[in-house]
Design a protein around this motif. Structure first.
Motif, mmCIF file in Angstrom:
data_model
loop_
_atom_site.group_PDB
_atom_site.id
_atom_site.type_symbol
_atom_site.label_atom_id
_atom_site.label_comp_id
_atom_site.label_asym_id
_atom_site.label_seq_id
_atom_site.Cartn_x
_atom_site.Cartn_y
_atom_site.Cartn_z
ATOM 1 N N ASP A 155 2.581 2.764 -15.531
ATOM 2 C CA ASP A 155 1.344 2.230 -16.124
ATOM 3 C C ASP A 155 1.661 1.145 -17.149
ATOM 4 N N GLY A 156 2.655 0.317 -16.811
ATOM 5 C CA GLY A 156 3.016 -0.800 -17.683
ATOM 6 C C GLY A 156 3.886 -0.416 -18.882
ATOM 7 N N ARG A 157 4.200 0.884 -19.040
ATOM 8 C CA ARG A 157 5.008 1.319 -20.201
ATOM 9 C C ARG A 157 6.471 1.488 -19.815
ATOM 10 N N ASP A 158 7.367 0.981 -20.651
ATOM 11 C CA ASP A 158 8.797 1.229 -20.495
ATOM 12 C C ASP A 158 9.116 2.477 -21.325
ATOM 13 N N LEU A 159 9.411 3.587 -20.635
ATOM 14 C CA LEU A 159 9.618 4.855 -21.348
ATOM 15 C C LEU A 159 11.103 5.165 -21.546
ATOM 16 N N SER A 160 11.984 4.193 -21.261
ATOM 17 C CA SER A 160 13.425 4.501 -21.288
ATOM 18 C C SER A 160 13.884 5.039 -22.643
ATOM 19 N N GLY A 161 13.196 4.659 -23.723
ATOM 20 C CA GLY A 161 13.582 5.154 -25.044
ATOM 21 C C GLY A 161 13.024 6.546 -25.351
ATOM 22 N N ASN A 162 12.150 7.071 -24.493
ATOM 23 C CA ASN A 162 11.479 8.346 -24.789
ATOM 24 C C ASN A 162 11.960 9.521 -23.949
ATOM 25 N N ILE A 163 12.724 9.230 -22.877
ATOM 26 C CA ILE A 163 12.923 10.289 -21.875
ATOM 27 C C ILE A 163 14.265 11.020 -21.983
ATOM 28 N N ARG A 164 15.089 10.663 -22.970
ATOM 29 C CA ARG A 164 16.404 11.339 -23.097
ATOM 30 C C ARG A 164 16.436 12.295 -24.280
ATOM 31 N N THR A 165 15.306 12.567 -24.908
ATOM 32 C CA THR A 165 15.297 13.461 -26.070
ATOM 33 C C THR A 165 15.553 14.901 -25.607
ATOM 34 N N SER A 166 15.971 15.758 -26.545
ATOM 35 C CA SER A 166 16.234 17.163 -26.174
ATOM 36 C C SER A 166 14.964 17.836 -25.666
ATOM 37 N N ALA A 167 13.800 17.464 -26.235
ATOM 38 C CA ALA A 167 12.546 18.113 -25.804
ATOM 39 C C ALA A 167 12.296 17.842 -24.321
ATOM 40 N N VAL A 168 12.489 16.583 -23.892
ATOM 41 C CA VAL A 168 12.267 16.241 -22.478
ATOM 42 C C VAL A 168 13.370 16.882 -21.623
ATOM 43 N N THR A 169 14.610 16.808 -22.081
ATOM 44 C CA THR A 169 15.726 17.358 -21.305
ATOM 45 C C THR A 169 15.552 18.859 -21.083
ATOM 46 N N ALA A 170 15.094 19.558 -22.117
ATOM 47 C CA ALA A 170 14.940 21.015 -21.995
ATOM 48 C C ALA A 170 13.787 21.383 -21.065
ATOM 49 N N ALA A 171 12.768 20.520 -20.965
ATOM 50 C CA ALA A 171 11.559 20.880 -20.211
ATOM 51 C C ALA A 171 11.545 20.332 -18.786
ATOM 52 N N VAL A 172 12.376 19.329 -18.501
ATOM 53 C CA VAL A 172 12.195 18.564 -17.256
ATOM 54 C C VAL A 172 12.308 19.405 -15.981
ATOM 55 N N SER A 173 13.206 20.400 -15.936
ATOM 56 C CA SER A 173 13.324 21.209 -14.708
ATOM 57 C C SER A 173 12.021 21.928 -14.387
ATOM 58 N N ASP A 174 11.288 22.336 -15.449
ATOM 59 C CA ASP A 174 10.049 23.087 -15.229
ATOM 60 C C ASP A 174 8.928 22.207 -14.664
ATOM 61 N N TYR A 175 8.991 20.906 -14.946
ATOM 62 C CA TYR A 175 7.990 19.978 -14.382
ATOM 63 C C TYR A 175 8.461 19.433 -13.025
ATOM 64 N N ALA A 176 9.795 19.236 -12.885
ATOM 65 C CA ALA A 176 10.327 18.669 -11.630
ATOM 66 C C ALA A 176 10.177 19.640 -10.465
ATOM 67 N N ARG A 177 9.972 20.943 -10.768
ATOM 68 C CA ARG A 177 9.858 21.908 -9.670
ATOM 69 C C ARG A 177 8.428 22.048 -9.152
ATOM 70 N N ILE A 178 7.476 21.369 -9.809
ATOM 71 C CA ILE A 178 6.068 21.487 -9.384
ATOM 72 C C ILE A 178 5.882 20.698 -8.074
ATOM 73 N N PRO A 179 5.482 21.378 -6.985
ATOM 74 C CA PRO A 179 5.388 20.697 -5.684
ATOM 75 C C PRO A 179 4.531 19.431 -5.732
ATOM 76 N N GLU A 180 3.416 19.478 -6.499
ATOM 77 C CA GLU A 180 2.519 18.314 -6.556
ATOM 78 C C GLU A 180 3.223 17.108 -7.183
ATOM 79 N N VAL A 181 4.110 17.376 -8.134
ATOM 80 C CA VAL A 181 4.839 16.281 -8.787
ATOM 81 C C VAL A 181 5.793 15.650 -7.763
ATOM 82 N N ARG A 182 6.520 16.487 -7.019
ATOM 83 C CA ARG A 182 7.470 15.961 -6.027
ATOM 84 C C ARG A 182 6.700 15.229 -4.923
ATOM 85 N N HIS A 183 5.586 15.804 -4.537
ATOM 86 C CA HIS A 183 4.765 15.234 -3.474
ATOM 87 C C HIS A 183 4.303 13.818 -3.852
#
Ligand code: DC
Length: 229
Positions: A83-111
């Motif tokens: 959506d026009g945003r460069d998120l490269s500075g936001n996605i390596r934090t511990s909060a995102v790293t700790a949570a990402v597996s729980d969102y990446a496993r959602i079938p709708e997200v992969r779909h």
């Protein structure tokens, strides 16, 4: 899947967290002069956006709705905007790293993300990296590699990476987080991390960075003439 242009090829690199995939894929793409698509960054971006909106991973309806509406763009080098945003500075934090597996496993997200990954990768030759590149997203990839390394070596690398980004890097915490992500990424129902039968395994524990890049680049360059015939 969209018909690729003549001479198109995909270098698929899958592997465990911290195996050196991302830095290797980026350098391989630069040496070959082709696009680099970091699909982990896409799952991280979705996680960041879901956290930003306060959606927990059980709010699959809201998350599906959000992901379906996202507009992804990759420039010629593969730099992503959402959506026009460069998120490269936001996605390596511990909060995102700790949570990402729980969102990446959602079938709708992969779909929602897989067609976007295919669209970006089929436009031009590309190095694509993730967990399911050689098995699900690009099963016909011309080149398939699977990068592995011992948990201890991977944790040491991640700590160095975090410190270089001025983020806190505690070895014990990183090792624990890596092991948890390994088992979540390998044990999930949809597109788990599995070794494609036709992928070449590269154990990077005892390799230098140059060594692991060279294995892939040499392999591709040796086969390229037959691709353009
Ligand atoms: O490679 P990475 O650590 O940036 O990946 C972040 C997370 O995204 C990781 O937990 C696995 C997940 N992922 C995935 O499920 N499928 C992909 N193709 C890429 C990453």
């Amino acid at each position: 899947m969209e018909k690729p242009p003549p001479g198109h090829y995909i270098v698929a690199i899958d592997g465990v967290s911290g195996s050196g995939k991302s830095s290797t894929a980026k350098t391989v793409a630069a040496r070959l002069g082709i696009l680099h698509l970091d699909t982990g960054a896409m799952y991280r971006a979705v996680t960041f956006l879901a956290l930003e909106k306060g959606f927990s991973p059980v709010q699959t309806v809201e998350i599906a709705d959000m992901v379906e509406g996202l507009d992804w763009h990759a420039d010629a080098k593969g730099k992503l905007t959402v959506d026009g945003r460069d998120l490269s500075g936001n996605i390596r934090t511990s909060a995102v790293t700790a949570a990402v597996s729980d969102y990446a496993r959602i079938p709708e997200v992969r779909h929602a993300l897989v067609p976007v990954q295919r669209r970006i990768g089929m436009r031009q030759p590309a190095v694509v990296e993730g967990r399911d590149m050689a098995t699900v997203v690009f099963p016909d990839a011309r080149f398939k590699f699977f990068m592995d390394a011992s948990p201890e070596v991977r944790a040491e690398r991640r700590v160095r990476e975090l410190v270089s980004m001025n983020l806190p890097g505690d070895y014990a915490e990183v090792l624990k987080n890596l092991s948890e992500r390994d088992s979540k990424d390998s044990g999930r129902e949809h597109s788990p991390l599995v070794l494609a039968p036709d992928a070449e395994v590269i154990d990077t524990s005892g390799l230098t960075f140059e060594g692991q890049v060279a294995i892939i680049v040499d392999h591709v360059l040796k086969s390229l003439p037959s691709l353009t015939k």
